[in-house]
Design a protein around this motif. Sequence first.
Motif, PDB file in Angstrom:
ATOM      1  N   LEU A   6      31.815  28.666  42.276  1.00  0.00           N
ATOM      2  CA  LEU A   6      31.519  29.476  40.874  1.00  0.00           C
ATOM      3  C   LEU A   6      31.354  28.831  39.707  1.00  0.00           C
ATOM      4  O   LEU A   6      32.122  27.800  39.579  1.00  0.00           O
ATOM      5  CB  LEU A   6      32.702  30.659  40.789  1.00  0.00           C
ATOM      6  CG  LEU A   6      33.045  31.651  41.506  1.00  0.00           C
ATOM      7  CD1 LEU A   6      34.230  32.630  41.321  1.00  0.00           C
ATOM      8  CD2 LEU A   6      31.848  32.489  42.156  1.00  0.00           C
ATOM      9  N   ASN A   7      30.599  29.152  38.835  1.00  0.00           N
ATOM     10  CA  ASN A   7      30.412  28.350  37.604  1.00  0.00           C
ATOM     11  C   ASN A   7      31.584  28.627  36.760  1.00  0.00           C
ATOM     12  O   ASN A   7      32.329  29.614  36.904  1.00  0.00           O
ATOM     13  CB  ASN A   7      29.162  28.815  36.907  1.00  0.00           C
ATOM     14  CG  ASN A   7      28.873  30.076  36.468  1.00  0.00           C
ATOM     15  OD1 ASN A   7      30.064  30.623  35.872  1.00  0.00           O
ATOM     16  ND2 ASN A   7      27.861  30.975  36.757  1.00  0.00           N
ATOM     17  N   LEU A  41      34.126  44.452  32.552  1.00  0.00           N
ATOM     18  CA  LEU A  41      34.475  43.041  33.131  1.00  0.00           C
ATOM     19  C   LEU A  41      34.323  42.940  34.466  1.00  0.00           C
ATOM     20  O   LEU A  41      33.674  41.785  34.731  1.00  0.00           O
ATOM     21  CB  LEU A  41      35.503  42.500  32.336  1.00  0.00           C
ATOM     22  CG  LEU A  41      35.845  41.052  32.694  1.00  0.00           C
ATOM     23  CD1 LEU A  41      34.321  40.175  32.133  1.00  0.00           C
ATOM     24  CD2 LEU A  41      36.938  40.448  31.987  1.00  0.00           C
ATOM     25  N   LYS A  42      34.784  43.827  35.106  1.00  0.00           N
ATOM     26  CA  LYS A  42      34.976  43.787  36.689  1.00  0.00           C
ATOM     27  C   LYS A  42      33.735  43.961  37.209  1.00  0.00           C
ATOM     28  O   LYS A  42      33.345  43.306  38.183  1.00  0.00           O
ATOM     29  CB  LYS A  42      35.795  45.036  37.112  1.00  0.00           C
ATOM     30  CG  LYS A  42      36.003  44.911  38.423  1.00  0.00           C
ATOM     31  CD  LYS A  42      36.915  46.014  38.978  1.00  0.00           C
ATOM     32  CE  LYS A  42      36.948  45.859  40.688  1.00  0.00           C
ATOM     33  NZ  LYS A  42      37.606  47.228  41.097  1.00  0.00           N
ATOM     34  N   GLY A  43      32.557  44.881  36.647  1.00  0.00           N
ATOM     35  CA  GLY A  43      31.445  45.054  37.008  1.00  0.00           C
ATOM     36  C   GLY A  43      30.423  43.573  36.789  1.00  0.00           C
ATOM     37  O   GLY A  43      29.906  43.455  37.639  1.00  0.00           O
ATOM     38  N   THR A  44      30.881  43.087  35.642  1.00  0.00           N
ATOM     39  CA  THR A  44      30.103  42.137  35.182  1.00  0.00           C
ATOM     40  C   THR A  44      30.552  40.693  36.193  1.00  0.00           C
ATOM     41  O   THR A  44      29.551  40.203  36.785  1.00  0.00           O
ATOM     42  CB  THR A  44      30.667  41.351  33.711  1.00  0.00           C
ATOM     43  OG1 THR A  44      29.968  42.529  32.777  1.00  0.00           O
ATOM     44  CG2 THR A  44      29.851  40.177  33.478  1.00  0.00           C
ATOM     45  N   LYS A  96      28.774  41.344  39.547  1.00  0.00           N
ATOM     46  CA  LYS A  96      27.410  41.145  39.614  1.00  0.00           C
ATOM     47  C   LYS A  96      27.236  39.575  39.654  1.00  0.00           C
ATOM     48  O   LYS A  96      26.416  38.892  40.453  1.00  0.00           O
ATOM     49  CB  LYS A  96      26.935  41.685  38.452  1.00  0.00           C
ATOM     50  CG  LYS A  96      26.530  43.235  38.526  1.00  0.00           C
ATOM     51  CD  LYS A  96      26.030  43.829  37.361  1.00  0.00           C
ATOM     52  CE  LYS A  96      26.140  45.441  37.414  1.00  0.00           C
ATOM     53  NZ  LYS A  96      25.666  45.991  36.194  1.00  0.00           N
ATOM     54  N   ALA A  97      27.878  38.724  38.867  1.00  0.00           N
ATOM     55  CA  ALA A  97      27.767  37.369  38.907  1.00  0.00           C
ATOM     56  C   ALA A  97      28.280  36.885  40.246  1.00  0.00           C
ATOM     57  O   ALA A  97      27.568  35.973  40.748  1.00  0.00           O
ATOM     58  CB  ALA A  97      28.780  36.834  37.773  1.00  0.00           C
TER      59      ALA A  97
END
Length: 136
Positions: free
Chosen positions: A18-19, A115-118, A121-122
């Motif tokens: 992960l970035n 934030l959880k959705g973001t 998706k990431a």
Amino acid sequence: MSRLNKGFARLINPGVVLNPELNQKIVAFEAMAAERSDLDVELSQLRKQQDDTEDNLAEALAEDEFQCNLRGQQFTGPNDDELQTILKNHLGGIIDKLAKKYERIVYLDADIRKLKGTIEKAIIVANEESAAAASM
């Protein structure tokens, strides 16, 4: 990985890195979840304080009535306006604190969901990029 982070860890394919930005979002998510948990504890404490205060007020009124009866006097408890003032003085601060905590929870829950959705998706994007890179 922390306990909350395990929910995201299940979404990450093996070998995917992960970035830093995504890792920061996960840390922010964990901080929000911890704050939410703290707010639940604070709400519980405030509700107990409210219950105790209500019980104490009821006991005080009952004691006043009892003392009047012992002296053979007619008990005339507080009228509606006096009762409202008593409740406001003793419970008003607690109720204000409860309202502020609930308001914070409403906004925090919305931020957590967003934030959880973001993050999810990431993670999907990171999984797809890693799979594409591996297939080349």
